[in-house]
Design an enzyme around this catalytic site. Structure first.
Site, PDB file in Angstrom:
ATOM      1  N   LYS A   1       0.840  -1.208   0.000  1.00 49.64           N
ATOM      2  CA  LYS A   1       0.000   0.000   0.000  1.00 49.64           C
ATOM      3  C   LYS A   1       0.874   1.256   0.000  1.00 49.64           C
ATOM      4  O   LYS A   1       1.935   1.280   0.633  1.00 49.64           O
ATOM      5  CB  LYS A   1      -0.893  -0.016   1.239  1.00 49.64           C
ATOM      6  CG  LYS A   1      -1.913   1.115   1.281  1.00 49.64           C
ATOM      7  CD  LYS A   1      -2.820   0.976   2.499  1.00 49.64           C
ATOM      8  CE  LYS A   1      -3.924   2.036   2.489  1.00 49.64           C
ATOM      9  NZ  LYS A   1      -4.845   1.904   3.634  1.00 49.64           N
TER      10      LYS A   1
ATOM     11  N   SER B   1      -9.720   1.803   2.294  1.00 44.40           N
ATOM     12  CA  SER B   1      -8.846   2.584   1.454  1.00 44.40           C
ATOM     13  C   SER B   1      -7.751   1.783   0.746  1.00 44.40           C
ATOM     14  O   SER B   1      -7.128   2.289  -0.185  1.00 44.40           O
ATOM     15  CB  SER B   1      -8.181   3.662   2.311  1.00 44.40           C
ATOM     16  OG  SER B   1      -7.364   3.074   3.297  1.00 44.40           O
TER      17      SER B   1
ATOM     18  N   SER C   1     -10.123  -0.524   6.365  1.00 43.40           N
ATOM     19  CA  SER C   1      -9.457  -0.385   5.063  1.00 43.40           C
ATOM     20  C   SER C   1      -8.769  -1.621   4.504  1.00 43.40           C
ATOM     21  O   SER C   1      -8.402  -1.633   3.339  1.00 43.40           O
ATOM     22  CB  SER C   1      -8.445   0.743   5.114  1.00 43.40           C
ATOM     23  OG  SER C   1      -9.124   1.955   4.943  1.00 43.40           O
TER      24      SER C   1
HETATM   25  N1  GLN Z   1     -13.431   4.393   5.714  1.00 47.59           N
HETATM   26  C1  GLN Z   1     -12.790   4.699   6.959  1.00 47.59           C
HETATM   27  C2  GLN Z   1     -12.283   6.118   6.976  1.00 47.59           C
HETATM   28  O1  GLN Z   1     -12.393   6.764   5.961  1.00 47.59           O
HETATM   29  C3  GLN Z   1     -11.665   3.729   7.224  1.00 47.59           C
HETATM   30  C4  GLN Z   1     -10.455   4.007   6.444  1.00 47.59           C
HETATM   31  C5  GLN Z   1      -9.273   3.198   6.879  1.00 47.59           C
HETATM   32  O2  GLN Z   1      -9.424   2.165   7.507  1.00 47.59           O
HETATM   33  N2  GLN Z   1      -8.095   3.727   6.597  1.00 47.59           N
HETATM   34  O3  GLN Z   1     -11.797   6.593   7.949  1.00 47.59           O
END
Ligand code: GLN
Length: 472
Positions: free
Chosen positions: A65, A140, A164
């Protein structure tokens, strides 16, 4: 499966295998990789072909990532403000991967600074879901999940602050694990919300996730929240089955707002686990309905503080001539951050400001304690919890991006797990139409072995992990 790949790499040529992967990636229209480390990866592959070594992941290529620091390979968090930033050091997990012989292929697309559920907030544009190019891959860590699902990489790492890893695993029909908070070092992970996030694997099978966890978990003194203790081993015991295991079904995770096909697939999965010798009972996590609000206040507050360091002066974007400090700082940040990141910095700053701190941030921390207690209480009666990972299957690109609340709502079953700090895995458990559905298995703190063994029993009894999208 990585064990089969390892055998194949020894028998055949790692360089040839990697070369074919890069050819596939270069033709791909998924927009899932943002940086390729082709030269260094092929060099490593040639070295492996001469001398394979004995590491747990010897010769295995892996996608990383875009928020995990890799020495010499651009790490930009899919944000304009970090484009061109090349870290001078490796994250702890990268050191561990390299020590076990893995080969870093490149960096994957993500929501900007990991803020999102769809990979649409990336400055490079959205990644496409390999099962349906009109749909998002989840987020994400959408790039990491898409490359694994599409066969562009055999495995990947993502990070999970509020879902994410598990969300894109669920939307792309693969396995993804969010470890117990503190089990995997965050040293070298670009911070979004430190108190919530963990790095986790994205793979085709549960065994592969266990193998990656065996590699990346363990104490690291450079992360002050890293748990003490010896490194864990997850492969032994993986096949022990679920006979006698008690599974709790949180009633708040079913019903209103959950897609009917998703719910059906998850109930069928629970029936499968029952047929394998587990028992289940309904339980309650009574504070679930406050989880989303508490999560977003805490995550945005931490983000607003973490992102203060991006001023374009030390690294990343620097444009035009320098003016006074305030003007330069404001101009760089105005150009460098996208709209979702700006929204969160502003809301987080508001929640932390004098006069509102007690009303929002402190209140959210109190709710967090109640949510953690819900889980601790549930785990007195049961060994594990099961639920849908996401209430819905993958949605269309563009469908929700202008409605942030509807995007935040999709995280309703993943964020409580981060607030509580417990581990959870998403495994493929069926389809809603042509789109994959994920089953979430949640364990008590440091209960990864139970989570993995249950996921393995389910996977062995079902065909869903073998389904592949018709891509490329
Ligand atoms: N969708 C969640 C957020 O926007 C989780 C994102 C993540 O786990 N990085 O905070």
């Amino acid at each position: 499966m990585l064990s089969e790949l390892k055998a194949r790499l020894k028998a055949e040529s790692c360089e040839e295998y990697l070369f074919q992967l890069f050819e596939k990636i270069e033709k791909s229209s998924l927009n899932a990789f943002t940086t390729l480390a082709k030269e260094s990866a092929l060099k490593e592959a040639r070295r492996f072909d001469k001398n394979p070594g004995r590491g747990l992941l010897a010769g295995v290529p892996i996608a990383i990532k875009g928020s995990i620091s890799t020495k010499g390979i651009e790490t930009n968090c899919s944000s304009r403000i970090l484009c061109g930033y090349i870290p001078p050091y490796d994250a702890h997990v990268i050191e561990r991967l390299k020590a076990e012989g893995a080969i870093i292929m490149g960096k994957t697309n993500m929501d900007e600074f990991a803020m999102g559920t769809s990979t649409e907030t990336s400055c490079f544009g959205p990644t496409k879901n390999p099962w349906d190019r009109a749909c998002v891959p989840g987020g994400s860590s959408g790039g990491s999940a898409a490359v694994v699902a599409a066969g562009e990489a055999p495995c990947a790492l993502g990070s999970d602050t509020g879902g994410s890893v598990r969300c894109p695993a669920s939307f792309c029909g693969i396995v993804g694990l969010k470890p117990t908070y503190g089990l995997v070092s965050r040293y070298g992970l670009v911070a979004y919300a430190n108190s919530l996030e963990q790095i986790g694997p994205l793979t085709h099978t549960v065994e592969d996730t266990a193998l990656l966890m065996e590699t990346i978990s363990g104490h690291d003194e450079r992360d002050s929240t890293s748990a003490e203790g010896a490194r864990h081993s997850y492969l032994p015991g993986l096949e022990d089955g679920v006979a006698g295991l008690k599974i709790g079904i949180p009633k708040e995770y079913f019903g209103e707002g959950v897609n009917k096909d998703v719910e059906k697939a998850v109930w069928e999965a629970i029936a499968t686990l029952e047929s394998l010798g587990a028992s289940w009972q309904e339980i309650s996590l009574p504070h679930t309905r406050y989880a989303l609000a508490a999560y977003y206040v805490i995550a945005m507050s931490e983000a607003s503080s973490n992102l203060a360091r991006f001023d374009g002066l030390r690294y990343g974007l620097r444009q035009g001539e320098d003016k006074d400090w305030h003007t330069t700082f404001s101009e760089i940040r105005a150009k460098g951050f996208g709209p979702e990141v700006k929204r969160r910095i502003m809301l987080g700053t508001y929640a932390l400001s004098a006069g509102y701190y007690g009303r929002y941030y402190l209140k959210a921390l109190q709710v967090r304690t109640l949510i953690k207690e819900d889980f601790l209480c549930a785990f007195k009666d049961v060994d594990l919890l099961a639920s849908p990972t996401m209430p819905i299957p993958a949605f269309k690109i563009g469908e929700r991006i202008n409605d942030p609340l509807s995007l935040y709502m999709a995280d309703v079953f993943t964020v409580p797990i981060n607030l509580a700090g417990v581990p959870a895995i998403s495994v493929p458990c069926g389809f809603a139409g042509h789109l994959p559905v994920g089953l979430q298995l949640i364990g008590p703190h440091f209960g990864e072995a139970t989570v993995l063994r249950t996921a393995q029993a389910f996977e062995s009894a079902t065909p869903f992990h073998e389904a592949q999208p018709e891509v490329i």
